[in-house]
Scaffold this active site. Structure first.
Site, PDB file in Angstrom:
ATOM      1  N   CYS A 186       1.768 -15.281   0.948  1.00 36.28           N
ATOM      2  CA  CYS A 186       1.632 -14.725  -0.401  1.00 36.28           C
ATOM      3  C   CYS A 186       2.912 -13.983  -0.788  1.00 36.28           C
ATOM      4  O   CYS A 186       3.607 -13.421   0.053  1.00 36.28           O
ATOM      5  CB  CYS A 186       0.439 -13.771  -0.461  1.00 36.28           C
ATOM      6  SG  CYS A 186       0.133 -13.115  -2.130  1.00 36.28           S
TER       7      CYS A 186
ATOM      8  N   ASP B 220       3.051 -11.249  -2.253  1.00 34.94           N
ATOM      9  CA  ASP B 220       2.786  -9.807  -2.192  1.00 34.94           C
ATOM     10  C   ASP B 220       3.878  -9.078  -1.391  1.00 34.94           C
ATOM     11  O   ASP B 220       4.200  -9.476  -0.272  1.00 34.94           O
ATOM     12  CB  ASP B 220       1.414  -9.591  -1.527  1.00 34.94           C
ATOM     13  CG  ASP B 220       0.905  -8.174  -1.679  1.00 34.94           C
ATOM     14  OD1 ASP B 220       1.626  -7.237  -1.252  1.00 34.94           O
ATOM     15  OD2 ASP B 220      -0.195  -7.989  -2.224  1.00 34.94           O
TER      16      ASP B 220
ATOM     17  N   ARG C 297       3.862  -6.505   0.223  1.00 36.22           N
ATOM     18  CA  ARG C 297       3.426  -5.873   1.478  1.00 36.22           C
ATOM     19  C   ARG C 297       3.274  -6.870   2.622  1.00 36.22           C
ATOM     20  O   ARG C 297       2.904  -6.493   3.724  1.00 36.22           O
ATOM     21  CB  ARG C 297       2.074  -5.166   1.249  1.00 36.22           C
ATOM     22  CG  ARG C 297       2.139  -4.060   0.227  1.00 36.22           C
ATOM     23  CD  ARG C 297       0.754  -3.667  -0.238  1.00 36.22           C
ATOM     24  NE  ARG C 297       0.093  -4.761  -0.945  1.00 36.22           N
ATOM     25  CZ  ARG C 297      -1.143  -4.712  -1.437  1.00 36.22           C
ATOM     26  NH1 ARG C 297      -1.865  -3.619  -1.275  1.00 36.22           N
ATOM     27  NH2 ARG C 297      -1.664  -5.741  -2.067  1.00 36.22           N
TER      28      ARG C 297
ATOM     29  N   HIS D 184      -3.775 -12.846   3.135  1.00 41.49           N
ATOM     30  CA  HIS D 184      -3.967 -11.436   3.476  1.00 41.49           C
ATOM     31  C   HIS D 184      -5.200 -10.905   2.769  1.00 41.49           C
ATOM     32  O   HIS D 184      -5.546 -11.350   1.671  1.00 41.49           O
ATOM     33  CB  HIS D 184      -2.734 -10.594   3.136  1.00 41.49           C
ATOM     34  CG  HIS D 184      -2.453 -10.495   1.664  1.00 41.49           C
ATOM     35  ND1 HIS D 184      -2.759  -9.378   0.920  1.00 41.49           N
ATOM     36  CD2 HIS D 184      -1.905 -11.374   0.797  1.00 41.49           C
ATOM     37  CE1 HIS D 184      -2.392  -9.574  -0.340  1.00 41.49           C
ATOM     38  NE2 HIS D 184      -1.878 -10.778  -0.447  1.00 41.49           N
TER      39      HIS D 184
ATOM     40  N   CYS E 255      -6.074  -9.653  -1.336  1.00 41.83           N
ATOM     41  CA  CYS E 255      -5.050 -10.364  -2.126  1.00 41.83           C
ATOM     42  C   CYS E 255      -5.352 -10.248  -3.631  1.00 41.83           C
ATOM     43  O   CYS E 255      -6.441 -10.614  -4.084  1.00 41.83           O
ATOM     44  CB  CYS E 255      -5.016 -11.835  -1.704  1.00 41.83           C
ATOM     45  SG  CYS E 255      -3.778 -12.804  -2.593  1.00 41.83           S
TER      46      CYS E 255
END
Ligand code: CO
Length: 202
Positions: A42, A44, A46, A98, A101
């Site tokens: 992803c 993202d 993080r 994750h 999400c």
């Protein structure tokens, strides 16, 4: 004009730290890349691939998009897979989702998110395919279960691509893994979605 000077300063400090530890580090890396792993994850912020598995530059070939989706018409992802399989000859492809999400969460909402809804429709499909199972979950647990199911679905999509099917038919030995990352504690979990050439009956 803002030139993001602080990022250049951080870059110089980072490069210097690497060179102090290993003076030939960058010259060696500049010769070639030979990563064993392709990571599909992803976007993202993080969930940075190299940091999570604690590997330095040169060790992981990476493709990231919102909600780690392998779409059959996405030439970007498919090109990355082809290059990784046919040129780099990676040994493992990891599809990593994750928990929590935002893309998965948004796909579960009814509201209009604009253009991105076209992308999120792929997750809505996963939700529909697994409607019965998801009915047994509520709230964040439901989001997290869909995050897991989405990884499984993308592993299947990946195994069904022309590139992967042909590579396996021609004797390539790489495996495909489905993992999920917990942003609350930094720990990865294997979803036991491993697909290796001999057992692939997709
Ligand atoms: Co995400």
């Amino acid at each position: 004009m803002k030139t993001l000077e602080h990022l250049f300063e951080r870059n110089v400090a980072w490069a210097k730290a690497h060179t102090i530890r290993d003076p030939d580090y960058f010259s060696r890396l500049s010769e070639q890349q030979a990563p064993k792993y392709l990571w599909i994850g992803c976007s993202d912020s993080r969930v940075p691939a190299n940091q999570i598995i604690n590997l330095p530059p040169g060790e992981v070939f990476v493709h990231r998009n919102i909600a780690n989706v392998v779409v059959h018409t996405d030439l970007n992802c498919l090109s990355v897979v082809q290059f990784a399989v046919e040129v780099l000859k990676v040994e493992h492809i990891i599809v990593c989702g994750h928990y929590g999400c935002g893309g998965v969460k948004a796909a579960m909402e009814e509201k209009d998110h604009g253009l991105i809804d076209h992308w999120l429709n792929h997750i809505k499909d996963v939700s529909r395919f697994n409607e019965d199972e998801l009915a047994g979950f509520e709230g964040n647990d439901k989001v997290d279960r869909l995050c897991e199911l989405n990884v499984m679905e993308q592993v299947a999509n990946l195994c069904n691509t022309h590139t992967v099917r042909n590579a396996w038919k021609n004797g390539a030995q790489f495996s495909v893994h489905g993992w999920i990352y917990n942003i609350n504690n930094g720990i990865l979990k294997d979803l036991d979605a491993l697909v290796s050439p001999p057992s692939c009956e997709l």
